[in-house]
Each structure stands twice: as structure tokens, then as C-alpha cells.
Design a protein around this motif. Structure first.
Motif, PDB file in Angstrom:
ATOM      1  N   ARG A   1      34.750  13.569 -46.969  1.00  0.00           N
ATOM      2  CA  ARG A   1      34.353  14.783 -47.683  1.00  0.00           C
ATOM      3  C   ARG A   1      33.210  15.497 -46.966  1.00  0.00           C
ATOM      4  O   ARG A   1      33.198  16.722 -46.858  1.00  0.00           O
ATOM      5  CB  ARG A   1      33.921  14.456 -49.117  1.00  0.00           C
ATOM      6  CG  ARG A   1      35.014  14.021 -50.087  1.00  0.00           C
ATOM      7  CD  ARG A   1      36.131  15.043 -50.297  1.00  0.00           C
ATOM      8  NE  ARG A   1      35.690  16.423 -50.410  1.00  0.00           N
ATOM      9  CZ  ARG A   1      35.255  17.017 -51.544  1.00  0.00           C
ATOM     10  NH1 ARG A   1      35.204  16.332 -52.677  1.00  0.00           N
ATOM     11  NH2 ARG A   1      34.925  18.289 -51.550  1.00  0.00           N
TER      12      ARG A   1
ATOM     13  N   VAL B   1      33.108  19.301 -45.461  1.00  0.00           N
ATOM     14  CA  VAL B   1      32.095  20.305 -45.785  1.00  0.00           C
ATOM     15  C   VAL B   1      31.431  20.818 -44.507  1.00  0.00           C
ATOM     16  O   VAL B   1      31.262  22.028 -44.315  1.00  0.00           O
ATOM     17  CB  VAL B   1      31.035  19.728 -46.742  1.00  0.00           C
ATOM     18  CG1 VAL B   1      29.932  20.753 -46.997  1.00  0.00           C
ATOM     19  CG2 VAL B   1      31.673  19.294 -48.053  1.00  0.00           C
TER      20      VAL B   1
ATOM     21  N   TYR C   1      27.541   8.768 -55.281  1.00  0.00           N
ATOM     22  CA  TYR C   1      28.937   9.158 -55.072  1.00  0.00           C
ATOM     23  C   TYR C   1      29.890   8.288 -55.888  1.00  0.00           C
ATOM     24  O   TYR C   1      31.034   8.695 -56.142  1.00  0.00           O
ATOM     25  CB  TYR C   1      29.293   9.083 -53.585  1.00  0.00           C
ATOM     26  CG  TYR C   1      30.599   9.778 -53.257  1.00  0.00           C
ATOM     27  CD1 TYR C   1      30.718  11.164 -53.324  1.00  0.00           C
ATOM     28  CD2 TYR C   1      31.726   9.040 -52.881  1.00  0.00           C
ATOM     29  CE1 TYR C   1      31.911  11.798 -53.040  1.00  0.00           C
ATOM     30  CE2 TYR C   1      32.924   9.671 -52.588  1.00  0.00           C
ATOM     31  CZ  TYR C   1      33.014  11.054 -52.681  1.00  0.00           C
ATOM     32  OH  TYR C   1      34.208  11.679 -52.395  1.00  0.00           O
TER      33      TYR C   1
ATOM     34  N   SER D   1      25.498  12.811 -51.164  1.00  0.00           N
ATOM     35  CA  SER D   1      26.574  13.467 -51.916  1.00  0.00           C
ATOM     36  C   SER D   1      26.234  14.914 -52.274  1.00  0.00           C
ATOM     37  O   SER D   1      27.108  15.671 -52.701  1.00  0.00           O
ATOM     38  CB  SER D   1      26.886  12.684 -53.203  1.00  0.00           C
ATOM     39  OG  SER D   1      25.786  12.724 -54.098  1.00  0.00           O
TER      40      SER D   1
ATOM     41  N   VAL E   1      28.379  17.706 -50.800  1.00  0.00           N
ATOM     42  CA  VAL E   1      29.728  17.779 -51.357  1.00  0.00           C
ATOM     43  C   VAL E   1      29.690  18.488 -52.708  1.00  0.00           C
ATOM     44  O   VAL E   1      30.558  19.314 -53.022  1.00  0.00           O
ATOM     45  CB  VAL E   1      30.359  16.384 -51.474  1.00  0.00           C
ATOM     46  CG1 VAL E   1      31.821  16.497 -51.921  1.00  0.00           C
ATOM     47  CG2 VAL E   1      30.279  15.632 -50.153  1.00  0.00           C
TER      48      VAL E   1
ATOM     49  N   TYR F   1      29.401  22.170 -52.068  1.00  0.00           N
ATOM     50  CA  TYR F   1      30.688  22.704 -51.627  1.00  0.00           C
ATOM     51  C   TYR F   1      31.627  22.916 -52.817  1.00  0.00           C
ATOM     52  O   TYR F   1      32.179  24.018 -53.007  1.00  0.00           O
ATOM     53  CB  TYR F   1      31.306  21.729 -50.621  1.00  0.00           C
ATOM     54  CG  TYR F   1      32.704  22.050 -50.171  1.00  0.00           C
ATOM     55  CD1 TYR F   1      32.937  22.910 -49.105  1.00  0.00           C
ATOM     56  CD2 TYR F   1      33.803  21.466 -50.791  1.00  0.00           C
ATOM     57  CE1 TYR F   1      34.232  23.193 -48.664  1.00  0.00           C
ATOM     58  CE2 TYR F   1      35.100  21.734 -50.374  1.00  0.00           C
ATOM     59  CZ  TYR F   1      35.315  22.594 -49.303  1.00  0.00           C
ATOM     60  OH  TYR F   1      36.590  22.856 -48.887  1.00  0.00           O
TER      61      TYR F   1
END
Length: 354
Positions: A132, A136, A258, A285, A288, A291
Motif C-alpha cells: 500500500r 501511495v 495498520y 500507516s 495510506v 491517500y
């Protein structure tokens, strides 16, 4: 008589040559002496460098290795290395303010997780998180800025301690990993925008105050939802976020956030409304979250260590120190935060995941 005269002339010539040789020898000895003194001076500098930094031999090695990158050489003479294009932190903050952009920040912890290395203390290596984060980092969304640390070239603006830490980190293998993940054509933003104080050489001037005041404009008069670790406590005990219109908090686990990512994200979407600003401090995290929330139409700013930096700024020593009631992973042995009972803070919590 002619023979004697001839011998006398040869003797004078020999004396002249001997004088020349003695002069040359004295000159050589002087050069040799100066060379020895220079070598001693270099050795003293090296010794003083070790004493001043109290680091092992890798400090000197990394300084020498990193020097070509700091002075602007062509990085090995080939295309293996390049200087990422990084917009300075002041310009980045202004874009966040004026254009309501989001930002996802990438530092050593995020790159380590992408590459499968153990580095972060507050997030275990997770293959899915690594995928992930890479998504990003290499995404192309107009209103999502990608921040990377300004570690690749000149380090003069940082303290010696900070610069040496960067040099120790930016070894050849790490630099190569970064080059494989970054693009020489892309514009990035300085991820250190949320670290305005302790690492900068000007930390005893009024410059950090101006940087913090600039940052505060991001959330000035805004309805804010903080997605933060359970022991992060952004703004608790200081005035960093006093200019927010309202504050609501969603608490993530203090470490390995996460693990509860989907639950936290759904809570954020459920609690968010149009015009809300998400302030995110959940470790690796966070990028993410920024994003995914941006894709949902929100402005989301990954602020990382900004609150701890502000505590250090208020402390005024120019050093990293433990903050009793906040998670402080950069101070060895002081990672756990003390319990706190603050009615205002507790009233702001709308959801919690442990």
C-alpha cells in the motif's frame, strides 16, 4: 701547475654542487616536516570528530562516502543515482493551506517497510502495508502531495547530530533502494515540514517559531478530526491546535496501527463531513490513510511528529527529551506514555481501536 689549477676548479664545482644538494635536502626536509604536520592535523581533526560525535567509525565513513552527494557531484558519473526534485517545506505548507491539498509523508520507516526491512519501533513489517505504501508513493493524484525527506544532497541546514544521522542512514544500498522507488521526473515535497525544530541548525533563533506559526494556519478555524495513536495526544498540554474550530479524535493502537486499518478508516469516513480536515499521526500507516481519505474527497494531512517537535520547541533545549504523557519513540527507553486524565481530551474521542 696546470694540473693543480684544474683540480682546484673541479673542487670549486664540487663544492657548488654539494651546496646545491644541501639546499635541496633542506627544502625536502622542510616539505617533509610540513607534510607530517598536516597529517598530524588531519589525525587531530578525525580524533576531535570522533570525540565530538561520540559515534563509531561508521560516522567518519558515512561522512566521506556522502560528501560527493552533498557537494553536488554527478553521483558516480552515471544514472544510478539522481537528486529527487523536492519542494521546500515553506512552499509545501502554503500549498496545503491555499489549495487544500493532502500530504502523505515518507521517511526511513516507510521506505523500510516497502523494502521489507525492520526499522520502525511502532509498526512491524507488514507485506500488505508495504504494498500500500508503494502504491501511495508512486500514485498520481492532483490534490495529494507526496513528501520525502530532504536527505539526498546538501545537509548544511541540519545540526551536526542530525546530518550525521542522515549520513549513517543514506548508505549506498539504501540510496539505491530509494532511487528504484522514486522518479527523477516527479516533483516531491519536503517531508520534514512536520519536523520544524530539533534537527535544524537554526533551532535557537526565531525561525522554528515562524515555521510552527505557518503550520498552524493549516488547521486555523477548521473542523478537525485527528486520527492518532492512543498515546500520541496531539495538542494535549500545549496550544499547538488551540486555533482549530472543533476537534474530534479517533484513536488507533499506539503501535502496529495498520492491524486495525480497515476499522479505523471506516470510522473516519463515517465520522467525517464535508469540509473536515483530517490530521493524521499513526506512524507508517498515516500515508495510506491520507491517500484513502483523499480519494473519498477529504483533505488529510500526515503530520507525523509535529506535536512532539512542538513539545521540544517549548522545552527550548534543542534536544530530544521524553514527554511524560506522550509516546516518544525517539528517546530510548521512554516509548511508553504515562496515563493522563484530561476531561477536554476525553470528550473529543469519538471512536477508539486498541
Amino acid at each position: 701547475m696546470d694540473e693543480i689549477k684544474k683540480l682546484q676548479e673541479e673542487n670549486e664545482i664540487m663544492k657548488y654542487k654539494i651546496q646545491q644538494m644541501e639546499g635541496a635536502l633542506q627544502e625536502y626536509q622542510s616539505v617533509y616536516h610540513n607534510l607530517i604536520e598536516q597529517v598530524k592535523e588531519v589525525c587531530n581533526v578525525i580524533f576531535d570528530h570522533y570525540k565530538a560525535n561520540q559515534r563509531d567509525h561508521l560516522t567518519l565513513y558515512s561522512l566521506v562516502y556522502n560528501m560527493p552527494f552533498e557537494i553536488g557531484d554527478l553521483r558516480g558519473g552515471g544514472a544510478e543515482f539522481f537528486y529527487p526534485k523536492i519542494i521546500d517545506s515553506q512552499t509545501a505548507v502554503q500549498e496545503i493551506i491555499d489549495q487544500k491539498k493532502s500530504i502523505a509523508r515518507f521517511g526511513d520507516g516507510e521506505f523500510a517497510i516497502i523494502c521489507g526491512h525492520v526499522r520502525s519501533q511502532f509498526q512491524r513489517v507488514d507485506e500488505d502495508l508495504g504494498k500500500r505504501l508503494k502504491q501511495v508513493l508512486q500514485s498520481d493524484i492532483d490534490n495529494l502531495m507526496i513528501g520525502i525527506a530532504d536527505n539526498y544532497g546538501n545537509l548544511d541546514k541540519y545540526t551536526d547530530f542530525a546530518a550525521n544521522g542522515i549520513r549513517l542512514y543514506m548508505q549506498n544500498d539504501i540510496r539505491r533502494e530509494h532511487m528504484e522507488l522514486l522518479s527523477s521526473d516527479r516533483i516531491y515535497y519536503d517531508a520534514y515540514l512536520s519536523r520544524p525544530y530539533v534537527m535544524y541548525r537554526d533551532h535557537f533563533t526565531d525561525a522554528p517559531k515562524k515555521r510552527f506559526e505557518h503550520l498552524k494556519q493549516i488547521w486555523d478555524g477548521r473542523d478537525v478530526i485527528m486520527v492518532e495513536g492512543a498515546q500520541t495526544r496531539l495538542g494535549v498540554g500545549n496550544d499547538l491546535f488551540d486555533n482549530c474550530k472543533t476537534i474530534r479524535r479517533i484513536l488507533a493502537p499506539a503501535t502496529d496501527s495498520y492491524d486495525r486499518y480497515d476499522d479505523i478508516l471506516q470510522s473516519a469516513i463515517r465520522n467525517g463531513k464535508e469540509g473536515d480536515l483530517f490530521i493524521i499521526a499513526t506512524g507508517p500507516s498515516a500515508g495510506v490513510f491520507a491517500y484513502d481519505l483523499t480519494l473519498k474527497g477529504f483533505q488529510a494531512v500526515d503530520v507525523g511528529h509535529v506535536d512532539i517537535e512542538y513539545e521540544w520547541y517549548l522545552n527550548g533545549t534543542g534536544e530530544r527529551t521524553a514527554v511524560a504523557h506522550k509516546y516518544t519513540h525517539e528517546v530510548s527507553g521512554k516509548e511508553e506514555a504515562e496515563e493522563i486524565h484530561d476531561p477536554v481530551y476525553e470528550s473529543q474521542i469519538v471512536d477508539a481501536f486498541y
